[in-house]
Design a protein around this motif. Structure first.
Motif, PDB file in Angstrom:
ATOM      1  N   TYR A 230       0.882  -1.167   0.000  1.00 48.45           N
ATOM      2  CA  TYR A 230       0.000   0.000   0.000  1.00 48.45           C
ATOM      3  C   TYR A 230       0.917   1.213   0.000  1.00 48.45           C
ATOM      4  N   SER A 231       0.922   1.947  -1.099  1.00 50.08           N
ATOM      5  CA  SER A 231       1.986   2.911  -1.353  1.00 50.08           C
ATOM      6  C   SER A 231       1.580   4.334  -0.991  1.00 50.08           C
ATOM      7  N   LEU A 232       2.409   4.974  -0.190  1.00 54.61           N
ATOM      8  CA  LEU A 232       2.269   6.399   0.082  1.00 54.61           C
ATOM      9  C   LEU A 232       3.237   7.218  -0.764  1.00 54.61           C
ATOM     10  N   GLN A 235       8.802   6.041  -3.820  1.00 51.78           N
ATOM     11  CA  GLN A 235      10.034   5.721  -3.101  1.00 51.78           C
ATOM     12  C   GLN A 235       9.804   4.573  -2.113  1.00 51.78           C
ATOM     13  N   GLN A 236       8.674   4.618  -1.405  1.00 48.52           N
ATOM     14  CA  GLN A 236       8.345   3.550  -0.461  1.00 48.52           C
ATOM     15  C   GLN A 236       8.198   2.218  -1.193  1.00 48.52           C
ATOM     16  N   THR A 237       7.548   2.247  -2.350  1.00 50.60           N
ATOM     17  CA  THR A 237       7.381   1.037  -3.138  1.00 50.60           C
ATOM     18  C   THR A 237       8.729   0.506  -3.614  1.00 50.60           C
ATOM     19  N   LEU A 238       9.608   1.407  -4.061  1.00 51.01           N
ATOM     20  CA  LEU A 238      10.948   1.002  -4.491  1.00 51.01           C
ATOM     21  C   LEU A 238      11.666   0.241  -3.382  1.00 51.01           C
ATOM     22  N   ALA A 240      10.424  -1.306  -0.814  1.00 50.20           N
ATOM     23  CA  ALA A 240       9.753  -2.580  -0.551  1.00 50.20           C
ATOM     24  C   ALA A 240      10.135  -3.621  -1.594  1.00 50.20           C
ATOM     25  N   MET A 241      10.257  -3.214  -2.853  1.00 49.06           N
ATOM     26  CA  MET A 241      10.614  -4.152  -3.913  1.00 49.06           C
ATOM     27  C   MET A 241      12.039  -4.673  -3.726  1.00 49.06           C
ATOM     28  N   GLY A 242      12.975  -3.749  -3.489  1.00 51.70           N
ATOM     29  CA  GLY A 242      14.355  -4.169  -3.295  1.00 51.70           C
ATOM     30  C   GLY A 242      14.541  -4.999  -2.040  1.00 51.70           C
ATOM     31  N   SER A 243      13.851  -4.610  -0.977  1.00 51.07           N
ATOM     32  CA  SER A 243      13.978  -5.334   0.288  1.00 51.07           C
ATOM     33  C   SER A 243      13.485  -6.765   0.164  1.00 51.07           C
ATOM     34  N   ARG A 244      12.388  -6.949  -0.552  1.00 55.65           N
ATOM     35  CA  ARG A 244      11.847  -8.314  -0.682  1.00 55.65           C
ATOM     36  C   ARG A 244      12.844  -9.220  -1.402  1.00 55.65           C
TER      37      ARG A 244
END
Length: 307
Positions: A230-232, A235-238, A240-244
């Motif tokens: 759930y994106s605010l 940058q937050q989505t980026l 989350a993608m790299g972390s996963r």
């Protein structure tokens, strides 16, 4: 100067047409939590009794190209978008029948397919997460100096979209800020990703990764993180993608992501007496925000070039 007063010319006006090319329109149909998308690129070309606009500059018979663009958006809302052939036929019929001066309308439509992002079980992750139909480009770079190896794998042109579960508000403002805050927007990007395998990882032979399987695994994690966040902010989505990827794939120490924000702006349909409840958007291709960042495994040092 009137038409009758024009001096004779040794030239004749031949075939001509005009219109608005490449109007990008995205139509979202919300069936509860399940959304359906039709993504079109529409070009309108009109011809007919248009001699005077060329010969004397009279615009009396000219339906403006801006009007044709507005008509595309309005029809997407009023009638919806089914097959592109049907949408084009409706537009062509409208232009020819509504203006006496228009004798011919050519409507060209390109449709961009979106597939639902699926989990490992083959079921959709959400009802509103999509990946552009067609495959991305896979990339690889291997550097070897005779003793050590650096392996960078990656992908580019992976187009993804969430039709909801994205907000953008609370940002800094100055006298030149015009962007409105939103708590429900389309979030779309074209993923360019590179990931670096850990130093010392065997490249060939025993212990080497199964490269095809790892690529599919990383791609799946990138998509799952995009769909499930759930994106605010992008940058937050980026992150989350790299972390996963880092958390789920032990052999990868670094992920570098470049995410252009493929902006979708709500079209103002109030001038036509129509409401637009997050249904009809203008898909802008430029200028665009470009969000870039690197996610590292703790203790690792960044080594992927930033350009």
């Amino acid at each position: 100067m009137t038409a009758s007063a024009r001096p004779p010319r040794p030239t004749l006006l031949g075939q001509n047409q005009y219109g608005k090319a490449e109007t990008r329109v995205v139509r979202v149909v919300r069936d509860g939590d399940t959304h359906h998308i039709r993504d079109l690129n529409v070009s309108v070309a009109l011809s007919g009794a248009m001699d005077e606009v060329h010969l004397s500059g009279s615009n009396a018979n000219v339906l403006t190209t801006d009007t044709t663009k507005n008509t595309v958006y309005a029809f997407a809302q009023k009638y919806g978008v089914t097959a592109p052939e049907a949408f084009a036929a409706r537009l062509a019929r409208h232009f020819v029948s509504s203006q006496d001066a228009i004798g011919r309308a050519r409507i060209r439509v390109e449709e961009y397919a979106w597939d639902r992002i699926e989990g490992t079980d083959g079921a959709p992750v959400t009802g509103h997460s999509f990946v552009r139909g067609g495959r991305e480009t896979r990339t690889a770079e291997v550097v070897h100096d005779g003793s050590s190896w650096q392996v960078l794998a990656g992908l580019k042109d992976l187009v993804v979209l969430n039709s909801t579960d994205s907000e953008f508000w609370g940002f800094a403002k100055d006298p030149y800020t015009t962007l409105k805050e939103t708590t429900d927007r389309i979030l779309a990007t074209e993923v360019h990703a590179r990931w670096r395998f850990a130093d010392g990882l065997p490249v060939e032979g025993e212990g080497a990764p199964e490269w095809d399987a790892v690529y599919a695994e990383v791609r799946g994690h990138l998509l799952a993180a995009f769909a499930g966040t759930y994106s605010l902010s992008l940058q937050q989505t980026l992150f989350a993608m790299g972390s996963r990827v880092i958390e789920q794939v032990p052999g990868i120490d670094e992920v570098r992501l470049s995410l252009p924000n493929k902006h979708h702006f709500l079209v103002d349909l109030e001038p036509f007496g129509l409401k637009n409840d997050n249904e009809v958007y203008f898909a802008a291709d430029r200028p665009y925000g470009l969000i870039e960042g690197t996610v590292l495994r703790e203790g690792a040092t960044a080594a992927i070039p930033t350009d």
